[in-house]
Motif scaffolding. Structure first.
Motif, PDB file in Angstrom:
ATOM      1  N   VAL A  84      -0.171   1.634 -14.627  1.00 46.21           N
ATOM      2  CA  VAL A  84       1.012   1.265 -15.414  1.00 46.21           C
ATOM      3  C   VAL A  84       0.915   1.826 -16.832  1.00 46.21           C
ATOM      4  O   VAL A  84      -0.146   1.769 -17.456  1.00 46.21           O
ATOM      5  CB  VAL A  84       1.163  -0.271 -15.476  1.00 46.21           C
ATOM      6  CG1 VAL A  84       2.384  -0.670 -16.285  1.00 46.21           C
ATOM      7  CG2 VAL A  84       1.249  -0.857 -14.070  1.00 46.21           C
ATOM      8  N   GLN A 122      -3.687  -2.416 -11.828  1.00 45.96           N
ATOM      9  CA  GLN A 122      -4.089  -3.499 -10.929  1.00 45.96           C
ATOM     10  C   GLN A 122      -4.725  -2.877  -9.697  1.00 45.96           C
ATOM     11  O   GLN A 122      -4.191  -1.911  -9.125  1.00 45.96           O
ATOM     12  CB  GLN A 122      -2.917  -4.376 -10.499  1.00 45.96           C
ATOM     13  CG  GLN A 122      -3.381  -5.539  -9.618  1.00 45.96           C
ATOM     14  CD  GLN A 122      -2.280  -6.493  -9.229  1.00 45.96           C
ATOM     15  OE1 GLN A 122      -1.207  -6.078  -8.807  1.00 45.96           O
ATOM     16  NE2 GLN A 122      -2.553  -7.784  -9.363  1.00 45.96           N
ATOM     17  N   THR A 149       1.019  -9.806 -18.783  1.00 42.88           N
ATOM     18  CA  THR A 149       1.968 -10.721 -18.142  1.00 42.88           C
ATOM     19  C   THR A 149       3.170 -11.020 -19.041  1.00 42.88           C
ATOM     20  O   THR A 149       3.903 -11.983 -18.792  1.00 42.88           O
ATOM     21  CB  THR A 149       1.259 -12.033 -17.767  1.00 42.88           C
ATOM     22  OG1 THR A 149       0.659 -12.580 -18.952  1.00 42.88           O
ATOM     23  CG2 THR A 149       0.196 -11.796 -16.702  1.00 42.88           C
ATOM     24  N   ALA A 154       7.980  -7.404 -17.953  1.00 41.07           N
ATOM     25  CA  ALA A 154       8.283  -7.675 -16.542  1.00 41.07           C
ATOM     26  C   ALA A 154       7.590  -6.679 -15.608  1.00 41.07           C
ATOM     27  O   ALA A 154       8.207  -6.140 -14.691  1.00 41.07           O
ATOM     28  CB  ALA A 154       9.791  -7.692 -16.311  1.00 41.07           C
ATOM     29  N   ILE A 155       6.311  -6.436 -15.866  1.00 49.96           N
ATOM     30  CA  ILE A 155       5.556  -5.543 -14.989  1.00 49.96           C
ATOM     31  C   ILE A 155       5.465  -6.199 -13.613  1.00 49.96           C
ATOM     32  O   ILE A 155       5.048  -7.347 -13.487  1.00 49.96           O
ATOM     33  CB  ILE A 155       4.153  -5.256 -15.555  1.00 49.96           C
ATOM     34  CG1 ILE A 155       4.280  -4.538 -16.911  1.00 49.96           C
ATOM     35  CG2 ILE A 155       3.336  -4.413 -14.569  1.00 49.96           C
ATOM     36  CD1 ILE A 155       2.966  -4.403 -17.660  1.00 49.96           C
ATOM     37  N   ALA A 156       5.871  -5.455 -12.612  1.00 57.38           N
ATOM     38  CA  ALA A 156       5.899  -5.979 -11.237  1.00 57.38           C
ATOM     39  C   ALA A 156       4.537  -5.753 -10.586  1.00 57.38           C
ATOM     40  O   ALA A 156       4.370  -4.852  -9.761  1.00 57.38           O
ATOM     41  CB  ALA A 156       7.017  -5.311 -10.446  1.00 57.38           C
ATOM     42  N   TRP A 157       3.560  -6.583 -10.971  1.00 58.26           N
ATOM     43  CA  TRP A 157       2.255  -6.494 -10.333  1.00 58.26           C
ATOM     44  C   TRP A 157       2.435  -6.861  -8.862  1.00 58.26           C
ATOM     45  O   TRP A 157       2.966  -7.923  -8.548  1.00 58.26           O
ATOM     46  CB  TRP A 157       1.258  -7.430 -11.014  1.00 58.26           C
ATOM     47  CG  TRP A 157       1.074  -7.156 -12.488  1.00 58.26           C
ATOM     48  CD1 TRP A 157       1.452  -7.959 -13.524  1.00 58.26           C
ATOM     49  CD2 TRP A 157       0.474  -6.006 -13.095  1.00 58.26           C
ATOM     50  NE1 TRP A 157       1.127  -7.379 -14.732  1.00 58.26           N
ATOM     51  CE2 TRP A 157       0.520  -6.172 -14.494  1.00 58.26           C
ATOM     52  CE3 TRP A 157      -0.099  -4.838 -12.577  1.00 58.26           C
ATOM     53  CZ2 TRP A 157       0.020  -5.229 -15.385  1.00 58.26           C
ATOM     54  CZ3 TRP A 157      -0.603  -3.905 -13.469  1.00 58.26           C
ATOM     55  CH2 TRP A 157      -0.549  -4.098 -14.846  1.00 58.26           C
ATOM     56  N   PRO A 158       2.030  -6.002  -7.935  1.00 61.18           N
ATOM     57  CA  PRO A 158       2.314  -6.251  -6.519  1.00 61.18           C
ATOM     58  C   PRO A 158       1.506  -7.377  -5.897  1.00 61.18           C
ATOM     59  O   PRO A 158       1.898  -7.912  -4.863  1.00 61.18           O
ATOM     60  CB  PRO A 158       1.985  -4.920  -5.841  1.00 61.18           C
ATOM     61  CG  PRO A 158       1.205  -4.140  -6.811  1.00 61.18           C
ATOM     62  CD  PRO A 158       1.464  -4.680  -8.171  1.00 61.18           C
ATOM     63  N   ARG A 159       0.387  -7.744  -6.516  1.00 61.77           N
ATOM     64  CA  ARG A 159      -0.442  -8.818  -5.991  1.00 61.77           C
ATOM     65  C   ARG A 159      -0.551  -9.909  -7.045  1.00 61.77           C
ATOM     66  O   ARG A 159      -0.384  -9.665  -8.229  1.00 61.77           O
ATOM     67  CB  ARG A 159      -1.844  -8.298  -5.666  1.00 61.77           C
ATOM     68  CG  ARG A 159      -1.842  -7.208  -4.593  1.00 61.77           C
ATOM     69  CD  ARG A 159      -3.242  -6.781  -4.293  1.00 61.77           C
ATOM     70  NE  ARG A 159      -3.937  -7.863  -3.623  1.00 61.77           N
ATOM     71  CZ  ARG A 159      -4.655  -7.727  -2.526  1.00 61.77           C
ATOM     72  NH1 ARG A 159      -4.767  -6.558  -1.969  1.00 61.77           N
ATOM     73  NH2 ARG A 159      -5.269  -8.752  -1.985  1.00 61.77           N
TER      74      ARG A 159
END
Length: 182
Positions: A84, A122, A149, A154-159
């Motif tokens: 990211v 991540q 966070t 609004a980082i879309a961390w997949p896990r």
């Protein structure tokens, strides 16, 4: 070698041409002529390695302030990550934007992070290893970070985040960070 421009100005996902046979694979992951032809940095001052054991771990979002802003070339050498970038450059057309790409060790992919951007990742698998080339020496008195966070980013961390260092938990929100003037 394929250089795919990303939504952050000056950022690229770089995919080497893999040559595969019964022995395995081979790829050129750096060539100064090819990088120069793209207008990219070819002079690296430092190389770092990170190893992360657990999937879901987040490291970042880190950057260095002027006059030690650094360009990074990040290569995933084991595992799979979501890498990211956040553009912190005042006046940049992509200022404040977040860009995320998956990097897979099996594909030998890399991310070129321009100076003035925060970087983090991540782990999407266990036992991840990254190699980072840096255009500047690390200067702890010029380091900075963003809270990974931060709702504004609004980082879309997949896990679900399984591990985040105490230091990274204390980074400020995007709105609290002074834009970088290069």
């Amino acid at each position: 070698m394929k250089f795919d421009p990303l939504t952050i100005d000056g950022a690229y996902k770089i995919s080497p041409k893999l040559l595969q046979d019964g022995r395995g694979s081979f790829a050129r992951v750096f060539c100064s002529d090819l990088f120069s032809a793209q207008g990219l940095n070819c002079h690296w001052k430092q190389m770092n390695v990170s190893r992360t054991a657990q999937a879901g771990t987040v490291r970042g979002m880190h950057f260095q302030r002027p006059p030690f802003c650094e360009i990074k070339l990040v290569r995933c050498v084991a595992g799979l990550i979501l890498d990211v970038i956040v553009d912190l450059r005042k006046g940049s057309a992509s200022f404040g934007q977040v860009c995320a790409v998956e990097l897979c060790a099996d594909k030998m992919e890399m991310l070129y992070v321009p100076a003035g951007c925060a970087h983090g990742f991540q782990t999407l698998s266990d036992d991840v290893e990254l190699h980072y080339l840096h255009s500047q020496d690390y200067r702890p008195d010029h380091e900075g970070g963003l809270l990974p966070t931060d709702p504004e980013l609004a980082i879309a961390w997949p896990r679900a985040i399984s591990n985040l260092s105490e230091r990274d938990q204390k980074h400020p929100l995007f709105e609290q960070v002074e834009p970088i003037i290069l």
